[in-house]
Design a protein around this motif. Structure first.
Motif, PDB file in Angstrom:
ATOM      1  N   UNK A 175       8.681  -9.142 -18.332  1.00  8.67           N
ATOM      2  CA  UNK A 175       7.572 -10.026 -18.674  1.00  8.67           C
ATOM      3  C   UNK A 175       7.564 -10.295 -20.174  1.00  8.67           C
ATOM      4  N   UNK A 176       6.536 -11.021 -20.603  1.00 10.46           N
ATOM      5  CA  UNK A 176       6.416 -11.353 -22.013  1.00 10.46           C
ATOM      6  C   UNK A 176       7.220 -12.593 -22.364  1.00 10.46           C
ATOM      7  N   UNK A 177       7.316 -12.876 -23.658  1.00  8.92           N
ATOM      8  CA  UNK A 177       8.079 -14.036 -24.120  1.00  8.92           C
ATOM      9  C   UNK A 177       9.565 -13.708 -24.186  1.00  8.92           C
ATOM     10  N   UNK A 178      10.366 -14.717 -23.951  1.00  7.52           N
ATOM     11  CA  UNK A 178      11.819 -14.563 -24.110  1.00  7.52           C
ATOM     12  C   UNK A 178      12.123 -14.619 -25.599  1.00  7.52           C
ATOM     13  N   UNK A 179      12.751 -13.596 -26.139  1.00  2.00           N
ATOM     14  CA  UNK A 179      13.010 -13.593 -27.594  1.00  2.00           C
ATOM     15  C   UNK A 179      14.047 -14.633 -27.980  1.00  2.00           C
ATOM     16  N   UNK A 180      14.042 -15.014 -29.227  1.00  2.00           N
ATOM     17  CA  UNK A 180      15.004 -15.980 -29.753  1.00  2.00           C
ATOM     18  C   UNK A 180      16.324 -15.239 -30.008  1.00  2.00           C
ATOM     19  N   UNK A 181      17.211 -15.297 -29.031  1.00  5.02           N
ATOM     20  CA  UNK A 181      18.478 -14.562 -29.106  1.00  5.02           C
ATOM     21  C   UNK A 181      19.536 -15.459 -29.732  1.00  5.02           C
ATOM     22  N   UNK A 182      19.791 -15.243 -30.973  1.00  5.21           N
ATOM     23  CA  UNK A 182      20.796 -16.046 -31.681  1.00  5.21           C
ATOM     24  C   UNK A 182      22.174 -15.433 -31.432  1.00  5.21           C
ATOM     25  N   UNK A 183      22.750 -15.774 -30.280  1.00  4.36           N
ATOM     26  CA  UNK A 183      24.036 -15.215 -29.863  1.00  4.36           C
ATOM     27  C   UNK A 183      25.002 -16.359 -29.562  1.00  4.36           C
ATOM     28  N   UNK A 184      25.712 -16.846 -30.553  1.00  2.75           N
ATOM     29  CA  UNK A 184      26.612 -17.995 -30.344  1.00  2.75           C
ATOM     30  C   UNK A 184      27.698 -17.732 -29.316  1.00  2.75           C
ATOM     31  N   UNK A 185      28.096 -16.460 -29.132  1.00  2.00           N
ATOM     32  CA  UNK A 185      29.176 -16.166 -28.190  1.00  2.00           C
ATOM     33  C   UNK A 185      28.695 -16.118 -26.741  1.00  2.00           C
ATOM     34  N   UNK A 186      27.388 -16.168 -26.529  1.00  2.00           N
ATOM     35  CA  UNK A 186      26.850 -16.061 -25.169  1.00  2.00           C
ATOM     36  C   UNK A 186      27.242 -17.281 -24.330  1.00  2.00           C
ATOM     37  N   UNK A 187      27.904 -17.026 -23.205  1.00  2.00           N
ATOM     38  CA  UNK A 187      28.372 -18.094 -22.331  1.00  2.00           C
ATOM     39  C   UNK A 187      27.636 -18.114 -20.992  1.00  2.00           C
ATOM     40  N   UNK A 188      27.180 -16.949 -20.533  1.00  2.00           N
ATOM     41  CA  UNK A 188      26.508 -16.842 -19.239  1.00  2.00           C
ATOM     42  C   UNK A 188      25.150 -16.185 -19.451  1.00  2.00           C
ATOM     43  N   UNK A 189      24.093 -16.837 -18.945  1.00  4.09           N
ATOM     44  CA  UNK A 189      22.732 -16.303 -19.076  1.00  4.09           C
ATOM     45  C   UNK A 189      21.978 -16.543 -17.783  1.00  4.09           C
ATOM     46  N   UNK A 190      21.327 -15.489 -17.258  1.00  4.26           N
ATOM     47  CA  UNK A 190      20.476 -15.644 -16.078  1.00  4.26           C
ATOM     48  C   UNK A 190      19.270 -14.725 -16.226  1.00  4.26           C
TER      49      UNK A 190
END
Length: 624
Positions: A175-190
């Motif tokens: 729960x809560x807010x989704x943090x600002x994840x500054x991850x340029x290498x991130x290709x897959x997110x779910x």
């Protein structure tokens, strides 16, 4: 006598020390402590035998001194992970405990596992908050904690995972807010099916809406979900009408006449093919090209082949034209021959169809011919005239990956084993990644398919036919797409991109996993597109039905196949911007098998070292 005895004693002690050091004793004890303190329903052969060679789910490093991977899915583990057990495996890189019944939080002492690159804990009953501090896992590339009961918020420390390429937290109670994840290498997110509120941060808005569905997020900045399989078309309503008896009789008679003519035409074509088949497979290049060569050489001054530096072949155009030749295949851009020269040298000659002008052609040949890498088939020579364009390559005796995979399957056929398929994928990925960093990162292959992949001397994939797409005459889209390797956005064969190559590589990967051609017909003559078919099967949760039946004879490869499948699906994303870069794909496919993949290490340093001349390219997927 005393000196001799002392020498023998030292030698004996040294031998004992060597024997002891060849087994990861402390790591073995940590695993035994883990096994003795956790409930499980499946027998594990963790006994006095060598952990590195026979223990189920255990992988060691090359010198068998440390355990680097634990893969124990579906063993029936219950309860919490005992503290001070797995956390003692300080060299551990891959931890897969998916599909068990573990509960409780992730042990706090997991912070000692500083070498982890992949964590697969999905489909358990873990609960409580996520670890507050992820900074210990600096090398982490994949984190899959889906289908558990984790609660609380996502720690902002995940932003410290600069190598993270896949983050999967779906189906939890976060729960809560989704943090600002500054991850340029991130290709897959779910992050779907949780209790997140607020809005999607700017750094994650490049991901599709499906990554955030099932939450209570503001819809304003969520991209719509993308369907990778087009919805079935609805046939138009038919108008009802009646035919009178004379009309029906006329239709029947006309249909019989047309059917007779069609059968006659098929018989004539089949007879003609039989008559000319033997001639097609033993053609001489001279018979087809001597007349053209004689005319064009006098007009344009082209008298011989242009060889590249370092080529030790010794023949000229006349030798090539006199060679006996066998047709190996007819592709998108021309016909390929196996040419046997008089000095017993065997080469492959590609005769191209219509292409661009001489200047552009020769410039592209110079670019291609100067690339030297073990996973890129070297261009040895070329020839250009107004009517004739030839390219000369090395001959690979084992044939293409397409031939090895799709050769007539019979009882006496030797199947293409999983190890060979892995090496084909890894080698091809390395070759494409190398191509993509040439000439300022502007070079594109443009024609990746299994018939253009061969095995090099180390048994790894080696990619051929580089750089032809941009210099050939445009191909009509329906014909171009018939092979099934091109993504939906390509409408002109010359307007390809590196994202196009990634898609084509993904199709190749799916082809090797399924044993099916990119486009194939079923028993009902229905044309099936491989990418759509795989998506439909996976969507129905029949993943096991995807894989080639010839692979079922090989034990303990299910996890690797599933991981490769996920990588393939990532590569064939419908939108080009959602596809990973080839350097990332190399890490993914090499991570499926961290041993026996060649002499090059899978390190971040080797991933970044892509400037030619290159000796190697530096793992991850979502499901393991």
């Amino acid at each position: 006598m005393g000196t001799k005895f002392l020498f023998l004693s030292v030698l004996f002690c040294s031998a004992l020390f060597w024997l002891a050091s060849s087994e990861p004793y402390e790591d073995k004890q940590a695993l035994l402590d883990f096994l003795n303190n956790v409930n499980h329903s499946r027998y594990l052969n963790w006994d006095g035998t060598s952990a590195c060679s026979s223990w189920t789910g255990v992988t060691c490093n090359h010198d068998k001194t440390r355990i680097i991977a634990i893969r124990l899915p579906g063993v029936g583990f219950r309860g919490s992970i005992p503290v001070n057990t797995l956390s003692r495996l300080s060299a551990l890189q891959i931890l897969s405990l998916r599909s068990n019944s573990f509960s409780g939080p992730i042990p706090s002492d997991f912070g000692n596992l500083g070498n982890l690159t992949s964590i697969y804990l999905q489909s358990n009953s873990f609960n409580g908050p996520l670890p507050a501090d992820f900074s210990a896992w600096k090398s982490l590339s994949v984190l899959n904690l889906s289908n558990n009961d984790f609660s609380g918020s996502i720690p902002s420390s995940i932003s410290n995972l600069t190598h993270l390429t896949a983050l999967v937290l779906t189906n939890n109670s976060l729960s809560g807010n989704i943090p600002d994840l500054n991850l340029p290498s991130l290709q897959v997110l779910d992050l779907s099916n949780n209790n997140f509120t607020g809005s999607v941060p700017n750094s994650l808005q490049r991901f599709p809406g499906s990554a955030f569905s099932g939450n209570r997020l503001s819809p304003a900045n969520i991209s719509p979900s993308l369907s990778l399989v087009p919805p079935p078309s609805v046939p138009p309503k038919k108008k009802s009408f009646k035919l009178h008896e004379p009309a029906i009789l006329g239709i029947v008679i006309g249909g019989c006449v047309l059917c007779f003519l069609a059968i006659a035409a098929v018989l004539i074509i089949r007879y003609s093919k039989k008559e000319g088949k033997s001639g097609d497979t033993e053609k001489s290049l001279k018979k087809e090209a001597a007349v053209r060569k004689g005319a064009s050489s006098s007009q344009h001054g082209e008298g011989n082949l242009a060889f590249f530096e370092g080529c030790n072949l010794a023949f000229d155009l006349e030798d090539l034209l006199r060679a006996s030749a066998e047709v190996l295949g007819k592709g998108t851009f021309g016909t390929t021959y196996k040419a046997a020269l008089e000095d017993s040298t065997t080469v492959v000659v590609k005769r191209l169809k219509e292409s661009v002008g001489r200047k552009d052609f020769e410039q592209q040949m110079e670019v291609v011919g100067n690339i030297r890498h073990e996973n890129v088939a070297p261009l040895r020579a070329y020839y250009y005239s107004k009517d004739e364009k030839l390219m000369v390559y090395d001959f690979y005796s084992q044939g293409s990956a397409s031939l090895m995979l799709h050769a007539k399957r019979s009882a006496d056929r030797i199947p293409l084993d999983w190890e060979t398929r892995l090496r084909i994928v890894i080698g091809a990925a390395r070759g494409i990644a190398l191509i993509h960093v040439q000439y300022g990162g502007k070079l594109v292959h443009g024609n990746i398919k299994s018939s253009n992949i061969f095995l090099n001397s180390q048994g790894f994939g080696c990619i051929s036919d580089l750089g032809l797409a941009t210099i050939m005459s445009p191909i009509v889209p329906p014909v171009m797409r018939a092979a099934g390797y091109q993504p939906p956005e390509v409408t002109d064969s010359r307007k390809v991109s590196q994202a196009t190559d990634v898609y084509s590589f993904g199709v190749l990967l799916l082809e090797l996993l399924t044993g099916k051609s990119p486009i194939h017909a079923t028993g009902t003559n229905e044309v099936v597109h491989l990418v759509r078919w795989v998506h439909s099967v996976v969507r129905e949760e029949w993943t096991a039905e995807v894989f080639d039946v010839e692979l079922l004879r090989y034990p303990n490869i299910e996890e690797e196949m599933v991981e490769m499948l996920q990588i393939g699906l990532t590569c064939v994303a419908r939108m080009p911007e959602q596809r990973p870069k080839m350097a990332v794909v190399v890490k993914m496919v090499e991570g499926v098998r961290r041993v026996n993949t060649g002499t090059r290490p899978s390190t971040e340093a080797s991933t970044l070292n892509l400037t030619p001349p290159m000796t190697g390219i530096g793992s991850s997927s979502v499901t393991h």
